[in-house]
Each structure stands twice: as C-alpha cells, then as structure tokens.
Design an enzyme around this catalytic site. Structure first.
Site, short mmCIF file in Angstrom:
data_model
loop_
_atom_site.label_atom_id
_atom_site.label_comp_id
_atom_site.label_asym_id
_atom_site.label_seq_id
_atom_site.Cartn_x
_atom_site.Cartn_y
_atom_site.Cartn_z
N ASP A 258 14.64 -11.65 -22.19
CA ASP A 258 14.42 -10.58 -23.17
C ASP A 258 12.96 -10.13 -23.19
OD1 ASP A 258 13.42 -12.88 -24.20
OD2 ASP A 258 14.31 -12.65 -26.19
N HIS B 65 -1.14 -4.62 2.53
CA HIS B 65 -0.88 -4.74 1.10
C HIS B 65 -0.71 -6.22 0.71
CE1 HIS B 65 0.45 -0.26 0.70
NE2 HIS B 65 -0.86 -0.41 0.74
N ASP C 105 -9.15 -4.35 -2.39
CA ASP C 105 -8.63 -3.01 -2.66
C ASP C 105 -8.14 -3.05 -4.10
OD1 ASP C 105 -7.26 -0.61 -2.81
OD2 ASP C 105 -6.32 -0.81 -0.84
N ASP D 3 -8.93 3.97 -6.96
CA ASP D 3 -8.40 3.29 -5.75
C ASP D 3 -9.54 3.08 -4.76
OD1 ASP D 3 -6.93 2.29 -3.68
OD2 ASP D 3 -5.84 4.15 -3.25
N HIS E 56 -2.64 3.06 9.47
CA HIS E 56 -2.31 3.86 8.28
C HIS E 56 -3.05 5.18 8.33
CE1 HIS E 56 -6.20 2.79 6.50
NE2 HIS E 56 -5.95 1.52 6.78
N HIS F 23 -4.80 9.60 0.82
CA HIS F 23 -3.68 10.18 0.08
C HIS F 23 -4.23 10.84 -1.17
CE1 HIS F 23 -4.21 6.62 -2.49
NE2 HIS F 23 -4.30 5.93 -1.36
N HIS G 30 -0.74 6.92 -5.36
CA HIS G 30 -0.33 7.79 -4.25
C HIS G 30 0.27 9.02 -4.91
CE1 HIS G 30 0.09 3.95 -1.59
NE2 HIS G 30 -1.15 4.30 -1.78
N GLU H 133 -10.02 6.53 3.39
CA GLU H 133 -9.94 5.08 3.57
C GLU H 133 -9.65 4.64 5.00
OE1 GLU H 133 -6.43 3.27 1.70
OE2 GLU H 133 -6.01 5.19 0.77
N TYR I 52 -8.25 -3.31 11.75
CA TYR I 52 -7.65 -4.62 11.48
C TYR I 52 -7.36 -5.29 12.82
CZ TYR I 52 -6.99 -1.68 7.43
OH TYR I 52 -7.21 -0.80 6.41
N ARG J 108 -11.65 -2.26 5.53
CA ARG J 108 -11.31 -0.92 5.04
C ARG J 108 -12.40 -0.54 4.06
NH1 ARG J 108 -6.42 -1.83 3.96
NH2 ARG J 108 -6.34 -2.22 1.71
N GLU K 292 -12.90 2.41 1.22
CA GLU K 292 -12.12 3.46 0.56
C GLU K 292 -12.88 4.04 -0.62
OE1 GLU K 292 -8.38 2.13 -1.16
OE2 GLU K 292 -7.64 4.21 -1.19
N1 GLY Z 1 -4.23 0.61 -2.68
C1 GLY Z 1 -3.30 1.30 -1.89
C2 GLY Z 1 -3.95 2.31 -1.06
O1 GLY Z 1 -5.13 2.23 -0.82
O2 GLY Z 1 -3.33 3.24 -0.65
MN MN Z 2 -6.59 1.29 -1.98
MN MN Z 3 -5.62 4.30 -1.20
#
Ligand code: GLY
Ligand code: MN
Ligand code: MN
Length: 434
Positions: free
Chosen positions: A34, A240, A257, A268, A347, A351, A358, A381, A385, A402, A404
């Site tokens: 619950d 991720h 991240d 982000d 990737h 975005h 996103h 970003e 890797y 990365r 970003e």
């Molecule tokens: N944190 C997810 C991305 O960078 O898209």
């Molecule tokens: Mn990110």
């Molecule tokens: Mn991102």
C-alpha cells in the site's frame, strides 16, 4: 499562473471551433503493497495547468474557448492522512480556469462536451486506461447521435493526436521555462561540484550519489530528473549504469551523470574525473578528445543550424581522436562510413531537455530536419567508452568518458546554463585538490 493560462489560450486557438481536447493527470504509481512512488505530475498536464494533483482532467472546449478542470473534492479525512487537496473551488481561482468541478462530475459532463464537436483531441496512447474510458464515452455519444438525440447532433468523427500541437509548443521554451531550466542546471552543477570535492578512493558509488541528492534537496530540488549514474572505472562503459553499488578505486575515472528536477524541469549533466584527483596520461588523452567534441558542438549551436551538422562535426573530432589514439585503424572517413566508431561511441550527441529529461519534439518534422531556433534547449553529450579487448591499447581499457552540458539556443548562439561545473583538466584537478 500566467504561463499556464497563456499556454491554454494558445492551444485553444489552435484546436479551434468544433474541437475538444481532453487531458488526464498522471496516475499514482504503486511501489509495494500500500505504498506508492512519490507523485509526479504528467508533463503535458503540468505544462497546461500547473495543477499538482492526481485524479484530475482538463477539458479544453474549442467552440466556447474555455478550459475546465475536474479534480478531487476537499476531504478532511483524506487530507488528514494524505495531505492537502485544493478542491474545485480553490483550484479554479488559483489556477485560473474558466470552471472547475468535482472529478465525479466529469463522466456526467463529457457526453455533452463531445456532442457536436468534429474533433476529439487527446494524448492517445499515454494512459491506456484513460484512453479506454474516453473511447467508451465517445462511442456512446456517437451511437446516441445516430439514433436517439435530435437529428442534427453529431459526435466527433476525428480522434486527433494532441501531442502534435503540444510537442511543437513545448519544443520552444518560454521565458518562465528557461528560468526554471537555468535553475535546474544551476542546482545540478552544484551537485557535481560537491561530488568532485567529496570523492576519494575507497568511497562507495552510493556515497557519492548521496552527496549529489543532498545537494539537490538542499536547493529545493526534491528529486533527480532521472536515476543518478555514479559509475567508477569500467561501470562507466554501461551507459545507464544506475546500480551505484561498487567502491571507487584509486587510478580509475568516475563518470557521474546526474540532474536535478526543479519545479518539473530537468537538469542533465555528466562529468568524468579521476577518483584520486589526478588524470593519468591515457585518461587525459582520451578526455581531451571528448572535451574538444563537447566544445566544438557547443560553439556550433545557433539559430538556423541543422542538428545533424552539429552531430557530424562532433563525430569527426571523436573519430579523429580514436584513430590518433589507435583505438581504430584506417581513415576517419572510412570509420565513419562503416560505423566502426560505434563500438566506442554508441549514442547520439544529445536530446531536447525540458519538462522531460528526454524532452518531446523530435529532430525531424514532416520529413524535414528541425532547424535550431531560439528557445530550444538541448543537451550536448559526446562520449567515448572503451571496454577491455585485445585489439585496443591496454592503457584505455575500461575507461568511459562523457561530458554533458545543457544549452538553450539564443538569438545569436546559445547559453550554456550548466557551465559552472568545471570540465577542463586543470580546473577539475584544482577543485579536487582544494
Ligand atoms: N541521463 C540520460 C542522458 O544523458 O540522456
Ligand atoms: Mn545525462
Ligand atoms: Mn542527456
């Protein structure tokens, strides 16, 4: 409440006469038995209302050009257990609707609201239970219109996708949204700085996550805008990675991240830095490649530019670096042509970012690329890797990097509203020494 009422007015104009739009609030999500997950309002519903409760419906009547809210009644007993509810009367006043009623009235009102409308707009596919209920109402009105009601009544003959109109609106952020995105970026940046200051070999990834969440909450951002990634060493090669369960090792890099959600808007940011505060030569070489791609891409952001061109300019730098550092053999063009680089960069460059991390909008519209315009906000970003493998120089094994940032397109370029977190090697090393 101004921006919300303005957005409703703008949408009402677009749906026009003979149309009705129906939107639902987010449902509560059960976590176990619950207990539920903390409530998070649906982004579209928030965009148009600012109303923070579940069990609510917004109806926009294009013929009358009115907006009506249906929401939970005041309920002293439930409010004693679960907290404040506005109730229709206060909701109408505070959130500036033309009318507001008890949610129980919605099913009584919807048949009439659908009658003699040509189009029924909704966010079909978003919440299947609500889709079903709405469809059943529509179906009944359609049957009735054909048989029982007066001869000249009709039901909507078009079920239209409201996201087409709303996504186009949400793609261009208004001033109040840009302020909130800046604030989300600022808080996210503070958290990354705190993480750099606190990180030491031997600490747990989870402890660093705690430092990040501490900073978010301390500045009024109760939740992250997505699950925080604190990835030491090879964990960074999982894009991720959110388990955050390992210990941080001397000599490894740490990829974080993490973004705060502030009043619904997402930060982000990713930064990658050495656990012990000092990049080794190989880490620095790879880092500089990703940093150059990040900076080149940011420099290219301005109105009129095609996102794909920015992506290509960043990609050329990343692949040149991969060739120079012997991750790849052959020419830059050849490796791009064959997609061989995707082994190390799998990737996109970024975005849209807004109410959703996103965010809605897409990079294409009607078969044409969406060119950048002032008010669009995007992440930048790039990353590299490198999993351990025999054909890759050992010095780069298990490194994931990365970098970003979040930017908002302005009249002549862009504002990097996450710029306060260091990303130059010397700056990072300095802040970690401090
Ligand atoms: N944190 C997810 C991305 O960078 O898209
Ligand atoms: Mn990110
Ligand atoms: Mn991102």
């Amino acid at each position: 409440m101004e921006p919300f009422a303005e957005r409703r007015a703008k949408l009402l104009q677009q749906i026009g006469r003979n149309s009705i739009a129906v939107l639902f609030s987010a449902p509560e999500q059960r976590r176990s038995n619950d207990t539920s997950f903390p409530f998070r309002q649906d982004s579209y519903f928030h965009y148009l209302t600012g109303f923070p409760e579940t069990e609510a419906v917004l109806m926009l009547d294009g013929t009358a050009q009115t907006s009506t809210l249906y929401c939970r009644d005041k309920d002293p007993l439930r409010e004693t257990w679960d907290g404040f509810r506005y109730g229709p009367e206060a909701a109408r006043e505070v959130f500036d609707f033309d009318a507001a009623y008890s949610i129980g009235e919605w099913s009584n009102h919807i048949p009439e609201a659908l009658t003699n409308k040509r189009r029924l707009y909704a966010l079909w596919g978003q919440y299947s239970e609500q889709d079903c209920v709405l469809m059943q109402h529509w179906s009944r009105v359609r049957q009735g219109a054909g048989q029982r009601i007066q001869a000249n009544t009709y039901a909507p003959d078009t079920l239209a996708d409201l996201s087409v109109l709303l996504d186009a609106m949400r793609l261009i952020k208004d001033d109040s949204e840009i302020d909130l995105l800046r604030k989300a970026g600022e808080i996210s940046a503070l958290a990354h700085i705190r993480a750099m200051q606190k990180t030491r070999p031997g600490m747990g990834e989870l402890q660093i996550e705690a430092e990040i969440l501490h900073e978010f909450m301390h500045h009024g951002a109760r939740f992250p805008s997505y699950n925080t990634i604190v990835a030491g060493g090879k964990n960074a090669c999982c894009l991720h990675y959110v388990e955050n369960k390992d210990l941080l090792r001397d000599g490894d890099l740490l990829l974080i991240d993490a973004g705060a959600e502030y009043q619904g808007y997402a930060g982000d940011i990713t930064r990658t830095f050495p656990v012990n505060g000092k990049f080794n030569a190989a880490q620095k070489d790879l880092y500089e490649v990703v940093l150059a791609a990040n900076k080149t891409a940011i420099d290219a952001v301005k109105p009129g530019i095609n996102w794909a061109d920015i992506h290509r300019s960043a990609l050329a730098i990343l692949v040149q670096g991969m060739v120079d550092l012997k991750l790849l053999q052959g020419s830059v063009e050849g490796n791009i042509e064959s997609n061989a680089y995707q082994r190390f960069y799998m990737h996109g460059l970024g975005h849209w970012v807004g109410l959703d991390v996103h965010d809605v909008g897409g990079r294409w519209f009607n078969g044409q690329p969406v060119l950048l315009q002032p008010g669009m906000c995007t992440t930048i970003e790039p990353g590299i890797y490198v999993n351990a493998a025999d054909d890759v120089p050992e010095a780069f094994h298990n490194i994931g990097i990365r970098i970003e940032d979040n930017v908002c397109v302005t009249a002549n370029g862009c504002e990097v509203y996450t710029a306060t977190v260091p990303k130059e090697v010397a700056e990072i090393e300095e802040i970690m020494r401090g």
